[in-house]
Design an enzyme around this catalytic site. Structure first.
Site, PDB file in Angstrom:
ATOM      1  CB  CYS A  26       4.891   4.472   0.637  1.00 21.55           C
ATOM      2  SG  CYS A  26       3.676   3.152   0.517  1.00 21.55           S
TER       3      CYS A  26
ATOM      4  NE  ARG B 236      -1.357   3.880   1.928  1.00 17.65           N
ATOM      5  CZ  ARG B 236      -0.186   3.904   1.288  1.00 17.65           C
ATOM      6  NH1 ARG B 236       0.924   4.119   1.973  1.00 17.65           N
ATOM      7  NH2 ARG B 236      -0.121   3.727  -0.016  1.00 17.65           N
TER       8      ARG B 236
HETATM    9  C1  BEZ Z   1       1.683   3.939  -2.987  1.00 19.14           C
HETATM   10  O1  BEZ Z   1       1.648   4.800  -3.866  1.00 19.14           O
HETATM   11  O2  BEZ Z   1       2.270   4.114  -1.932  1.00 19.14           O
HETATM   12  C2  BEZ Z   1       0.980   2.651  -3.238  1.00 19.14           C
HETATM   13  C3  BEZ Z   1      -0.196   2.677  -3.941  1.00 19.14           C
HETATM   14  C4  BEZ Z   1      -0.850   1.490  -4.201  1.00 19.14           C
HETATM   15  C5  BEZ Z   1      -0.317   0.303  -3.728  1.00 19.14           C
HETATM   16  C6  BEZ Z   1       0.845   0.308  -2.973  1.00 19.14           C
HETATM   17  C7  BEZ Z   1       1.494   1.488  -2.730  1.00 19.14           C
END
Ligand code: BEZ
Length: 235
Positions: free
Chosen positions: A52, A135
């Site tokens: 993110c 997402r």
């Molecule tokens: C992230 O790195 O943004 C992420 C990865 C797995 C689950 C939720 C967020």
């Protein structure tokens, strides 16, 4: 939400569901506050997570590019406002990534701790996670109509060149009454007339030397990059 609960998810062509929300840029009334602009409403799973963070830095870096195409960005996660503020401050003050640093996220980031908006927009997909939004990316046009929806899982960072390509392709299709073929980019030939209309290639070719037909159902014409940019980006 129970795993098998039937939820109504917005679809392409629907009016964007309305909501009021608190964001890092103040309260918003969606989509009314954005009338006249394109909007990309997107969700991310959680603040203070690596994928993110890479996405937010990339989107913030491209904000002016989207603004030039009359498109505003609105983010959402099921975190609270103070988490959002702390995360965006950390990004600005501490994170240097792929040549991006001091990145200020100026677009609104919605707090949705009750998951009301996330559920309404089908961003909670329990097979992937029942506590985090996937997402999701909603392209909403200046009349508040959903024009494209893309979902990515938690582990997969979005391709922002593709998001920009989708926006410009949608605007080009509207402005020139054409469709855009696979992998289209401004300057590539476009498809005429849009899918679903009828007429033979011969009918359509008459007096239209700029058209190229591959068969009766598949004709393209040139649409210069400058013409697209002048119309869509007013450049
Ligand atoms: C992230 O790195 O943004 C992420 C990865 C797995 C689950 C939720 C967020």
């Amino acid at each position: 939400m129970e795993e098998n609960q039937v939820v109504s998810m917005p679809r392409i062509g629907d009016k964007a569901p309305e909501f009021k929300a608190v964001t890092t840029q103040g309260d918003i009334n969606f989509p009314a506050d954005f009338k006249g602009s394109w909007v990309i409403l997107f969700s991310h799973p959680a603040d203070f997570t690596p994928v993110c963070t890479s996405e937010f830095m990339t989107f913030a870096n491209m904000e002016n590019q989207f603004a030039e195409a009359n498109c505003k960005l609105v983010g959402l996660s099921v975190d609270g406002l103070y988490s959002h503020i702390a995360w965006l401050r950390t990004i600005k003050e501490k994170i240097e990534y792929k040549g991006m640093k001091n990145v200020e996220v100026k677009f609104p980031l919605i707090e949705d701790i009750t998951m009301t908006v996330a559920k309404r927009y089908g961003m909670i997909q329990p097979g992937e996670s029942s506590t985090k939004a996937v997402r999701a990316v909603f392209f909403i046009d200046p009349n508040g109509v959903i024009r494209t929806i893309i979902y990515y899982p938690l582990s997969l960072g979005r391709n922002f060149d593709e998001l920009y390509r989708v926006l410009i392709a949608l605007q080009t299709a509207d402005a020139f009454s054409v469709a855009t073929p696979a992998d289209w980019r401004p300057g590539d030939d476009v498809i005429v007339p849009p899918a679903g209309s009828c007429g033979t290639a011969k009918d359509r070719m008459e007096g239209k030397e700029d058209m190229k037909c591959y068969d009766w159902f598949f004709c393209t014409k040139e649409l210069k990059k400058e013409t697209v940019l002048k119309t869509v980006l007013k450049k």
